[in-house]
Design an enzyme around this catalytic site. Sequence first.
Site, PDB file in Angstrom:
ATOM      1  N   CYS A   1     -30.285  92.182  65.024  1.00 40.78           N
ATOM      2  CA  CYS A   1     -31.672  92.644  64.936  1.00 40.78           C
ATOM      3  C   CYS A   1     -31.946  93.826  65.863  1.00 40.78           C
ATOM      4  O   CYS A   1     -32.775  94.677  65.553  1.00 40.78           O
ATOM      5  CB  CYS A   1     -32.624  91.489  65.250  1.00 40.78           C
ATOM      6  SG  CYS A   1     -32.597  90.180  63.994  1.00 40.78           S
TER       7      CYS A   1
ATOM      8  N   CYS B   1     -36.600  89.131  67.211  1.00 37.06           N
ATOM      9  CA  CYS B   1     -35.289  88.607  67.597  1.00 37.06           C
ATOM     10  C   CYS B   1     -34.533  89.625  68.452  1.00 37.06           C
ATOM     11  O   CYS B   1     -34.570  90.828  68.184  1.00 37.06           O
ATOM     12  CB  CYS B   1     -34.483  88.271  66.347  1.00 37.06           C
ATOM     13  SG  CYS B   1     -32.846  87.596  66.696  1.00 37.06           S
TER      14      CYS B   1
ATOM     15  N   CYS C   1     -31.117  89.368  69.057  1.00 34.53           N
ATOM     16  CA  CYS C   1     -29.680  89.312  68.803  1.00 34.53           C
ATOM     17  C   CYS C   1     -29.144  90.689  68.418  1.00 34.53           C
ATOM     18  O   CYS C   1     -29.924  91.572  68.036  1.00 34.53           O
ATOM     19  CB  CYS C   1     -29.377  88.299  67.696  1.00 34.53           C
ATOM     20  SG  CYS C   1     -29.550  88.949  66.024  1.00 34.53           S
TER      21      CYS C   1
ATOM     22  N   ASP D   1     -25.408  68.807  65.198  1.00 35.59           N
ATOM     23  CA  ASP D   1     -24.428  69.837  64.845  1.00 35.59           C
ATOM     24  C   ASP D   1     -24.539  70.107  63.361  1.00 35.59           C
ATOM     25  O   ASP D   1     -24.965  69.245  62.593  1.00 35.59           O
ATOM     26  CB  ASP D   1     -23.008  69.359  65.154  1.00 35.59           C
ATOM     27  CG  ASP D   1     -22.511  68.375  64.094  1.00 35.59           C
ATOM     28  OD1 ASP D   1     -21.762  68.804  63.201  1.00 35.59           O
ATOM     29  OD2 ASP D   1     -22.892  67.185  64.144  1.00 35.59           O
TER      30      ASP D   1
ATOM     31  N   GLY E   1     -12.797  62.331  62.685  1.00 36.07           N
ATOM     32  CA  GLY E   1     -11.975  62.589  61.506  1.00 36.07           C
ATOM     33  C   GLY E   1     -12.336  61.733  60.313  1.00 36.07           C
ATOM     34  O   GLY E   1     -11.911  62.008  59.195  1.00 36.07           O
ATOM     35  N   GLY E   2     -13.145  60.696  60.534  1.00 33.76           N
ATOM     36  CA  GLY E   2     -13.460  59.767  59.449  1.00 33.76           C
ATOM     37  C   GLY E   2     -14.162  60.412  58.273  1.00 33.76           C
ATOM     38  O   GLY E   2     -13.797  60.183  57.114  1.00 33.76           O
ATOM     39  N   PHE E   3     -15.162  61.245  58.561  1.00 32.28           N
ATOM     40  CA  PHE E   3     -15.940  61.851  57.477  1.00 32.28           C
ATOM     41  C   PHE E   3     -15.060  62.753  56.616  1.00 32.28           C
ATOM     42  O   PHE E   3     -15.135  62.727  55.387  1.00 32.28           O
ATOM     43  CB  PHE E   3     -17.115  62.646  58.058  1.00 32.28           C
ATOM     44  CG  PHE E   3     -17.911  63.390  57.016  1.00 32.28           C
ATOM     45  CD1 PHE E   3     -18.809  62.723  56.206  1.00 32.28           C
ATOM     46  CD2 PHE E   3     -17.736  64.752  56.818  1.00 32.28           C
ATOM     47  CE1 PHE E   3     -19.531  63.400  55.225  1.00 32.28           C
ATOM     48  CE2 PHE E   3     -18.457  65.434  55.857  1.00 32.28           C
ATOM     49  CZ  PHE E   3     -19.357  64.754  55.054  1.00 32.28           C
TER      50      PHE E   3
ATOM     51  N   ASP F   1     -15.000  55.835  62.520  1.00 41.01           N
ATOM     52  CA  ASP F   1     -15.866  55.030  61.657  1.00 41.01           C
ATOM     53  C   ASP F   1     -15.674  55.428  60.211  1.00 41.01           C
ATOM     54  O   ASP F   1     -15.031  56.432  59.909  1.00 41.01           O
ATOM     55  CB  ASP F   1     -17.340  55.202  62.056  1.00 41.01           C
ATOM     56  CG  ASP F   1     -17.882  56.583  61.696  1.00 41.01           C
ATOM     57  OD1 ASP F   1     -17.107  57.573  61.762  1.00 41.01           O
ATOM     58  OD2 ASP F   1     -19.071  56.699  61.354  1.00 41.01           O
TER      59      ASP F   1
ATOM     60  N   ASP G   1     -15.274  65.253  66.582  1.00 40.39           N
ATOM     61  CA  ASP G   1     -15.590  64.140  65.693  1.00 40.39           C
ATOM     62  C   ASP G   1     -14.333  63.293  65.498  1.00 40.39           C
ATOM     63  O   ASP G   1     -13.240  63.668  65.938  1.00 40.39           O
ATOM     64  CB  ASP G   1     -16.171  64.636  64.375  1.00 40.39           C
ATOM     65  CG  ASP G   1     -15.218  65.539  63.602  1.00 40.39           C
ATOM     66  OD1 ASP G   1     -14.010  65.527  63.905  1.00 40.39           O
ATOM     67  OD2 ASP G   1     -15.674  66.257  62.702  1.00 40.39           O
TER      68      ASP G   1
ATOM     69  N   HIS H   1     -26.643  86.242  64.444  1.00 38.85           N
ATOM     70  CA  HIS H   1     -28.096  86.115  64.319  1.00 38.85           C
ATOM     71  C   HIS H   1     -28.500  84.648  64.107  1.00 38.85           C
ATOM     72  O   HIS H   1     -29.418  84.149  64.761  1.00 38.85           O
ATOM     73  CB  HIS H   1     -28.625  86.961  63.164  1.00 38.85           C
ATOM     74  CG  HIS H   1     -30.042  86.627  62.807  1.00 38.85           C
ATOM     75  ND1 HIS H   1     -31.120  87.142  63.487  1.00 38.85           N
ATOM     76  CD2 HIS H   1     -30.555  85.758  61.889  1.00 38.85           C
ATOM     77  CE1 HIS H   1     -32.244  86.613  63.006  1.00 38.85           C
ATOM     78  NE2 HIS H   1     -31.922  85.779  62.025  1.00 38.85           N
TER      79      HIS H   1
END
Length: 376
Positions: free
Chosen positions: A310, A305, A307, A267, A95-97, A147, A93, A336
């Site tokens: 589980c 599941c 994973c 994301d 860095g703005g946020f 931005d 990203d 998980h």
Amino acid sequence: MTTAFRFDLHATDGRARTGVIHTPRGAIRTPAFMPVGTAATVKAMLPESVRATGADILLGNTYHLMLRPTAERIARLGGLHRFMGWDRPILTDSGGFQVMSLASLRKMTEEGVRFSSHIDGSKHMLSPERSMEIQRLLGSDIVMAFDECTSFPADEATARASMELSMRWARRSRDAFGDRPGHALFGIMQGSVYPDQRAESAAALRAIGFDGYAVGGLAVGEGQETMFSVLDYAPDLLPSDRPRYLMGVGKPDDIVGAVERGIDMMDCVLPSRSGRTGQAFTRRGVVNIKNARHMDDPRPLDEACTCPACRGYSRAYLHHVFRAQEIISSMLLTWHNLHYYQELMSGLRSAIAGGRLSAFVAEFHAQRAQGDIEPL
């Protein structure tokens, strides 16, 4: 020869799309969910474990990495991929946020943002040019334009001023990015909840020309209904032959709704953060493993599941290690959750390719409506 960055659209179902983003470091199947590796790690996970969940790409964070360990140090050590042991694509990203949400004593001007680090108070300047430099030093495959993430709520005048500043910064980001074969630069649409401003922002970005486009300024507290009302039109303002990325989303039902509206990439820190706080995402909704009802339950979190959490451990064990604050709790629950998210993306891709999306979505909501399995 360097593989060019390109997006191949394979199938559509309504407004939903499935395809592949090709990069020199590997293919990204879309719709894609990108686990967040804020400080060059997906918390509680090894890189190979993240890959085993089905992730094709990770997100890294410009703001955090520029402050610690610094982009210059990462570059000296061979770039972010080598530094963190992840050899597949990375999106960073801008860095703005984080500057807007984490930094203290910040001052924004046309040039950029001056701010004090939340870590040690040191002074920094982040501009479109500096953001491009940092992301180049990191070596990320997909770079985000710098931005201002418009806060919510914002009146029309405030949103417009913010959007227009972001569009000027988008042009400077494009100029500073230069010609980097094999690397992609994404522009970010702003405009809050105002359709005319979204349209102007999209037109400005298209005129500049980017390898992909993000819908910014959502998932900032506006709620799902408002977010979906923007997504009902905003993705269609962007070029259909480029990836569309919705930043910072989200919960499973946010993701499904965004994919239905034409989003290709998302994301969110939610699966990893929730794993560390004892929340597990399952087909039947969220399970709070800290609750006493799981104390004597020998069943897995989710029978279907596959994973490690589980396959190998009971709810009773997961409850115990969470209560005891054992590190394995964060490891298992994060694995998980990431597995669940990637399985959801795989299901969405298959459903779009097979023209079965509406049935898939109906089943998704029906299962979640059932709630967790009955206590023993």
